[in-house]
Design an enzyme around this catalytic site. Structure first.
Site: not given
Ligand code: DX5
Ligand code: ZN
Length: 240
Positions: A21, A46, A48, A50, A79, A81, A150, A185
């Protein structure tokens, strides 16, 4: 090296897939960190996304995705969010990503989103917050390429894995059968990843445990080995 862009999942046949990620990467050295992850054997990257509404945090936008796309042909798994996935699917498709996973809580028309992603030639994933029941994704379970479970509350990296999500991993695996991918994840390391694997997960997102480790290559290798062992146990148990 070039790869045909678009839905990467049918072409990724390994028993387990490791997805570092980028949220945990050093953004001031993003290219270097991507190189290190790919050299370490990362199957997909990956990203993320947000929006500060669906989750309280902000991360990357389509501009960064486009820069990453221009930098590497490696599969980009995004991903989102965000409160408006229909809008952002178009923006990230324009940026050239290969697959997008959206939250079921953010849409009344999940099937339309999956259809649109496939029409764009992209992979389609669906995910849910830890508190959302597995049944919420029933409407799209037969059409998505993957379901992301999740294992932390979305929004931040570096959180502790939620043990009570293991039953959800098993429920999603039972719902999907063996053909499609079950991704986990949040808080994934060798130990939690292996436990998820024994319950049926086969795609492992990890941020802190890869990018903040001293040796990225070793971290990816350890996670792959541990989750592969877990998958074998899962197969041995006859549960997928
Ligand atoms: C959280 C993200 C994850 C995050 C995971 O909202 O969706 O992808 O990067 O991070 P770690 O592996 O550090 O928990
Ligand atoms: Zn993620």
């Amino acid at each position: 090296m070039s790869r045909t862009r678009g839905n990467p999942w049918p072409g990724l046949s390994a028993d387990v897939l490791v997805a570092p990620s980028l949220l945990a990467a050093d953004f001031a050295r993003l290219g270097e960190q991507i190189d290190a992850a790919i050299a370490a054997g990362a199957d997909v990257l990956h990203m993320d996304i947000m929006d500060g509404h669906f989750v309280p945090n902000l991360s990357m936008g389509p501009g960064i995705a486009a820069s990453v796309r221009a930098y590497t042909d490696h599969p980009l798994d995004v991903h989102v969010m965000v409160t408006d996935p229909a809008y952002y699917i178009e923006r990230f498709a324009d940026a050239g990503v290969d697959s997008i996973t959206f939250h079921i809580e953010a849409t009344d028309r999940p099937r339309q989103l999956v259809d649109r992603l496939h029409e764009l030639g992209l992979g389609a994933g669906v995910t849910m917050r830890p508190g959302t029941p597995t049944e919420a994704i029933t409407e799209v379970a037969d059409v998505v390429d993957l379901v992301l479970v999740m294992t932390v509350e979305p929004g931040y990296g570096g959180q502790a894995f939620m043990d009570d999500m293991l039953d959800k991993v098993a429920a999603v695996r039972a719902m999907l059968g063996d053909e499609r991918r079950v991704e986990v994840d949040g808080g994934i390391d060798t130990e939690t990843g292996q436990r998820c694997a024994t319950r049926g997960a086969d795609v492992f997102v990890a941020g802190v445990n890869i990018f903040r480790s001293e040796d990225i290559r070793a971290a990816v290798g350890r996670l792959r080995q541990a989750t592969r062992d877990g998958r074998r146990q899962c197969g041995a148990a006859g549960s997928g």
